[in-house]
Design a protein around this motif. Structure first.
Motif, short mmCIF file in Angstrom:
data_model
loop_
_atom_site.label_atom_id
_atom_site.label_comp_id
_atom_site.label_asym_id
_atom_site.label_seq_id
_atom_site.Cartn_x
_atom_site.Cartn_y
_atom_site.Cartn_z
N CYS A 321 -2.09 8.33 4.35
CA CYS A 321 -2.68 7.56 4.07
C CYS A 321 -4.10 7.81 3.65
O CYS A 321 -4.86 7.34 4.93
CB CYS A 321 -2.15 6.50 3.66
SG CYS A 321 -3.00 4.32 3.45
N CYS A 324 -5.34 3.89 5.05
CA CYS A 324 -5.06 3.48 6.59
C CYS A 324 -4.91 4.70 7.55
O CYS A 324 -4.62 4.75 8.69
CB CYS A 324 -3.92 2.47 6.81
SG CYS A 324 -2.57 2.79 7.05
N GLN A 326 -1.81 6.26 7.87
CA GLN A 326 -0.69 6.64 8.11
C GLN A 326 0.17 7.82 7.50
O GLN A 326 -0.26 8.31 6.79
CB GLN A 326 -0.02 5.40 8.10
CG GLN A 326 1.44 4.75 7.49
CD GLN A 326 2.19 4.68 8.44
OE1 GLN A 326 1.71 4.09 10.49
NE2 GLN A 326 3.31 5.56 9.47
N CYS A 337 2.26 3.50 1.04
CA CYS A 337 2.29 3.84 2.05
C CYS A 337 2.92 2.71 3.04
O CYS A 337 2.67 1.94 2.12
CB CYS A 337 0.52 3.16 2.75
SG CYS A 337 0.01 3.11 4.04
N CYS A 340 0.59 0.33 5.04
CA CYS A 340 -0.65 -0.76 4.42
C CYS A 340 -0.26 -1.60 2.97
O CYS A 340 -0.80 -1.62 1.73
CB CYS A 340 -1.92 -0.18 4.36
SG CYS A 340 -2.47 0.90 2.91
N PHE A 342 -0.80 0.85 0.76
CA PHE A 342 -1.39 1.79 -1.04
C PHE A 342 -0.92 2.39 -1.90
O PHE A 342 0.31 3.11 -1.14
CB PHE A 342 -2.74 2.56 0.33
CG PHE A 342 -3.56 3.61 -0.94
CD1 PHE A 342 -3.62 3.03 -1.10
CD2 PHE A 342 -2.90 4.76 -0.31
CE1 PHE A 342 -5.09 4.74 -1.73
CE2 PHE A 342 -3.88 5.97 -1.40
CZ PHE A 342 -4.94 5.16 -2.38
#
Ligand SMILES: [Zn+2]
Length: 403
Positions: A321, A324, A326, A337, A340, A342
């Protein structure tokens, strides 16, 4: 860097004569080279053979053009030597050439009263090309394009002064030939048409080859089919090149307007988990169709005064991501995501991640929502200027709707 202007010249007996002569000089160099290898066991250098043959029979060609024809043989020899390390079964250049390309060098070429004058040896009329509105080229090559003679005039272009600007990252791929951009601007070169052309090309090749194999060797029908196969594949190749040029030109133009002055390519050569099948195979899988797009992008950027491009290892760039960090496994066209929330266009995520990696940051908290990417798609029946100006006539620019 060099630019090449081409002009089709049709067929003529005069041009045949010079191409034959160039083929004769090439063949003479080849014959003498191997003769000396056979008799004395010596591999002559290019310079020595040039001196040996210079006192030989007179030629119709300009002395420098004749030298160039000999150089062509040594070029083939060098190519073989380089390729031999990878493929030991490769045979050295031993073929005689009936026809060969003719090359005129800088000092010989003249432009007079709108005509390009390509001199031959004293007493032989020069080759004259009418309506020559361009400047004097640094080298001119007269070759065969498969159907007719083709003039290739090379120009040395001073790259514009390198200027500072934004860095754009490029993610090359199959579905999308390239996704490129900065944090705010994303350009997608749609590659579907290219892919379908390439696939069709492979199918056609297989079909025609099978047909050819069923025909009797040395037969007329077989010959006919082989010519037809060559012609059909050439046509497809030309279409593919045309699309690639128009897409990359439009893409570079869009980025240039956004202030981009440097490209960073996701490097597919190093790490690709699960796809590691040895260096050769990896290269074939990842680079074959992509290398040309990359080289077009590079030189079109340089022509506008961009900086030299760079490479960045791009492992996992499609999954992390950008906000963040991830690790997600996206499905379908959209990226979202789990950590977060996104959301973005999936293809753009890889591009942005390559940019982050290049800058040395894993993710960037400043990213809120991503701008919707600009899609570039090739449309038929539209012409493209050789200059960057006017490129939008050849492609349609569309805003892909925001998620
Ligand atoms: Zn996230």
């Amino acid at each position: 860097m060099y630019l090449v202007r081409k002009r089709k010249l049709g067929r003529s007996e005069t041009l045949d004569l010079f191409a034959l002569e160039s083929g004769r000089v090439y063949t003479m160099a080849k014959v003498w080279f191997w003769r000396i290898v056979r008799r004395k066991g010596i591999w002559l250098s290019e310079g020595t053979l040039q001196r040996l043959l210079a006192n030989g029979q007179p030629t119709l060609l300009h002395s420098q053009s004749a030298q160039k024809s000999i150089q062509c043989f040594f070029e083939a020899l060098r190519t073989w030597r380089r390729a031999r390390t990878r493929n030991p079964d490769l045979r050295p250049p031993r073929k005689r050439k009936k026809f060969s390309k003719i090359i005129w060098k800088d000092q010989a070429i003249k432009v007079r009263e709108g005509r390009l004058v390509l001199p031959n040896t004293r007493g032989t009329a020069p080759v004259i090309i009418d309506d020559w509105l361009s400047a004097k080229p640094v080298q001119v090559e007269l070759g065969w394009d498969g159907k007719q003679y083709e003039l290739r005039a090379s120009y040395k272009t001073e790259p514009r002064e390198t200027s500072q600007g934004f860095v754009a990252s490029v993610d090359l791929g199959e579905v999308h030939s390239a996704v490129m951009g900065t944090d705010d601007v994303h350009v997608i070169l749609n590659g579907r048409l290219l892919r379908s052309k390439r696939r069709y090309r492979e199918r056609l090749k297989a079909k025609l080859s099978a047909k050819i194999d069923r025909k009797q060797k040395g037969g007329k029908r077989r010959e006919k089919l082989i010519t037809s196969k060559r012609r059909q594949l050439k046509k497809l190749d030309n279409q593919i090149r045309d699309i690639e040029h128009k897409l990359t030109t439009a893409g570079i133009k869009a980025l240039h307007e956004a202030g981009v002055r440097k490209l960073v390519f996701g490097d597919l050569r190093d790490v690709r988990v699960g796809y590691d099948k040895g260096r050769g195979q990896n290269q074939r899988m990842h680079q074959a169709p992509l290398g040309r797009i990359r080289s077009y992008l590079v030189y079109k950027g340089l022509r506008l005064g961009w900086q030299e491009s760079d490479f960045q290892d791009e492992a996992y760039s499609g999954k992390d991501c950008p906000r963040c960090g991830q690790h997600n496994n996206p499905k379908g066209r959209n990226y979202s995501c789990a950590s977060c929330g996104f959301k973005a266009h999936r293809d753009v995520v890889g591009q942005v991640n390559i940019l982050h990696k290049y800058r040395g940051v894993r993710s960037s908290h400043v990213i809120g929502a991503m701008a919707s990417p600009i899609g570039i798609r090739w449309t038929p029946h539209l012409r493209c200027s050789s200059k960057l100006v006017g490129a939008d006539h050849a492609v349609s620019l569309s805003r892909i709707p925001r998620l």
